[in-house]
Design a protein around this motif. Structure first.
Motif: not given
Length: 513
Positions: A460-461, A481-482, A487-490, A506-509
């Motif tokens: 996370r994060g 695996i969770k 922030d996976f925008s790149k 969950a909650g990823n960008l």
């Protein structure tokens, strides 16, 4: 300051020159100094004062209730005559030696020079003809303050099976010969503070030789250390183990040049400095004891091959111990090799309950893709040091294997050069949390994180400032695996297809989402 003529009011102070000892005489004063120490103890105790000047001596045996005081400008230098160190070959002594005594110690602004530069002590790394600068065995109520301890031919200050020890404000410089450790501690209820140490071998080393009596209740703070081996180390001797240890506010710096561990004489691919600490923080549990409740905080280090080396092994079968409850936080480190940080157990023997947080690692980079493909040996029975896995590891950040219940939180890697390895490599791990771990300029085509046989991994994060071709690559059987709040925008490829069904998000960008 020494009092030159003891009166009735000051008879507890024994100035050695008042008893016939002469400074700068060039002859041995062993017998005379020992008589004064014995007299002081027999009379109920006090201070034996060595005033300004140089005094030659063999082993001096401290006694109950005696404080040895070296005045500013006083030098107690070890004799070159091995006969002045009784029973040296059967029981290694110190220039200052205390055994089974209480309420004793060394203080003052003078120097204890063990004369380790003399070739009479240079019989080889395994020679019995070497001495400690100061050695305390089975003692209690020990106070060592302000003195300088230099030129040991073996370890410099050894505390073995002692209770209630205070060491503060001392300076150690031992670069004369093999095994020149700085401070070696094995005991209980010990504080070390405000010391400056530069030595060839381990600078501050906690040991545990007694199975029934672990090394415990130790606090170390405000020290400046450097070593051509390990700067701060627990182990290797770990028969009883280590419990309730706190180490804080220490600086690890570049060691001085020396003739025995000069890295210019050895070929270590990827090393970028001639004189370095081997490992900055080394936790080595390999002899069957228990290592638990270890807290290391506020450490800065330069010129270190491997900033953090945690090893849980088994060099003497069939001993099996435990390694758990370790917290390392607020670390800034600059490394000088491809032997990255590592946390490793061995098959079916896990290091566990470990948390590393608030860490900045400045890494040299220049790792190659081929390093990620190399099989890393288990070497479970080998002597533990960072070199056991080879000159490089498949990750520039952390190589983690046989570990469970681990948290990595708020960790940043800075690369001097492009590195084609992974940031993290996890193998046979369980219950792992990776929270806010990032690299400035991860330019590798290799996935940021590589996993193999990992169960229950939460990430996370995460964020990255530059395009990332691949985030997670898995081999072997992994599950649970969770990916939460990243922030996976790149990121071009989040994970490989083989692991897709085992990943929950969950909650990823993502880009344009």
């Amino acid at each position: 300051v020494c009092i030159s003529h003891p009166s009735k009011a000051t008879s507890f102070i024994y100035n050695v020159t008042d008893y016939g000892v002469k400074a700068n005489s060039g002859r041995s004063e062993t017998a005379s100094l020992q008589k004064i120490i014995d007299l002081c103890s027999t009379n109920g105790g006090g201070t034996v004062c060595i005033p300004t000047g140089t005094y030659i001596s063999g082993t001096l045996f401290l006694k109950n209730n005696v404080m040895l005081f070296l005045d500013r400008g006083a030098v107690l230098r070890g004799s070159s005559d091995l006969n002045e160190y009784p029973e040296l070959r059967t029981h290694r002594k110190g220039l200052i030696h205390a055994e089974n005594v209480h309420n004793t110690g060394i203080c003052g602004s003078g120097v204890i020079d063990a004369n380790g530069n003399d070739t009479v002590f240079h019989g080889g790394a395994k020679s019995p003809d070497r001495i400690y600068a100061a050695n305390f065995e089975g003692c209690s109520q020990i106070d060592i303050r302000n003195v300088s301890l230099i030129n040991a031919s073996y370890w410099t200050l050894r505390i073995s099976d002692c209770d209630h020890v205070q060491i503060r404000g001392i300076t150690i410089r031992s670069t004369s010969y093999f095994n020149n450790d700085g401070i070696d501690l094995d005991g209980r209820n010990i504080t070390v503070s405000d010391c400056i140490i530069d030595c060839i071998d381990d600078a501050i080393c906690l040991k545990s030789y007694y199975k029934e009596r672990p090394c415990e209740n130790i606090a170390i703070s405000n020290c400046i250390v450097s070593s051509n081996c390990n700067a701060i180390k627990l182990g290797t001797a770990s028969r009883g183990g280590f419990k309730n240890i706190a180490i804080s506010n220490c600086v690890i710096k570049r060691p001085e040049q020396n003739d025995y561990f000069d890295y210019k004489k050895y070929t270590i691919p990827g090393v970028t400095a001639n004189y370095t600490n081997n490992s900055g923080i080394a936790l080595e549990m390999v002899d069957g004891g228990t290592m638990e409740q270890i807290v290391i905080n506020n450490i800065t280090m330069f010129n270190t091959l491997t900033p953090i080396f945690i090893r849980y092994g088994q060099r003497h079968s069939p001993l099996v111990g435990t390694m758990k409850g370790i917290v390392i936080s607020n670390i800034t480190a600059t490394s000088n090799s491809l032997m990255s940080c590592s946390i490793t157990g061995i098959p079916d023997q896990y290091a566990e309950n470990i948390k590393l947080s608030h860490i900045i690692l400045n890494c040299p980079g220049s790792g190659r893709k081929e390093h990620t493909l190399r099989t890393i040996p288990e070497v479970e029975n080998s002597y533990p040091e960072n070199k056991i896995f080879g000159a490089n590891l498949p990750a520039y950040g952390f190589f983690i294997r046989h570990v469970r219940h681990l948290t990595l939180e708020d960790i940043q890697f800075n690369l001097d050069n492009k590195d084609d390895r992974h940031a993290l490599y996890l193998d046979d791990c369980r219950d792992i949390t990776i929270d806010k771990v990032k690299t400035i300029s991860h330019l590798s085509e290799s996935a940021y994180i590589r996993t193999n046989n990992v169960e229950n991994l939460m990430i996370r994060g995460f964020s990255t400032e530059n395009a990332l071709p691949s985030f997670l690559e898995n081999s072997g059987k992994s599950s649970g695996i969770k990916l939460i709040g990243n922030d996976f925008s790149k990121v071009s490829q989040l994970y490989n297809e083989e692991i897709g069904q085992e990943v929950k998000e969950a909650g990823n960008l993502f880009e344009n989402k």
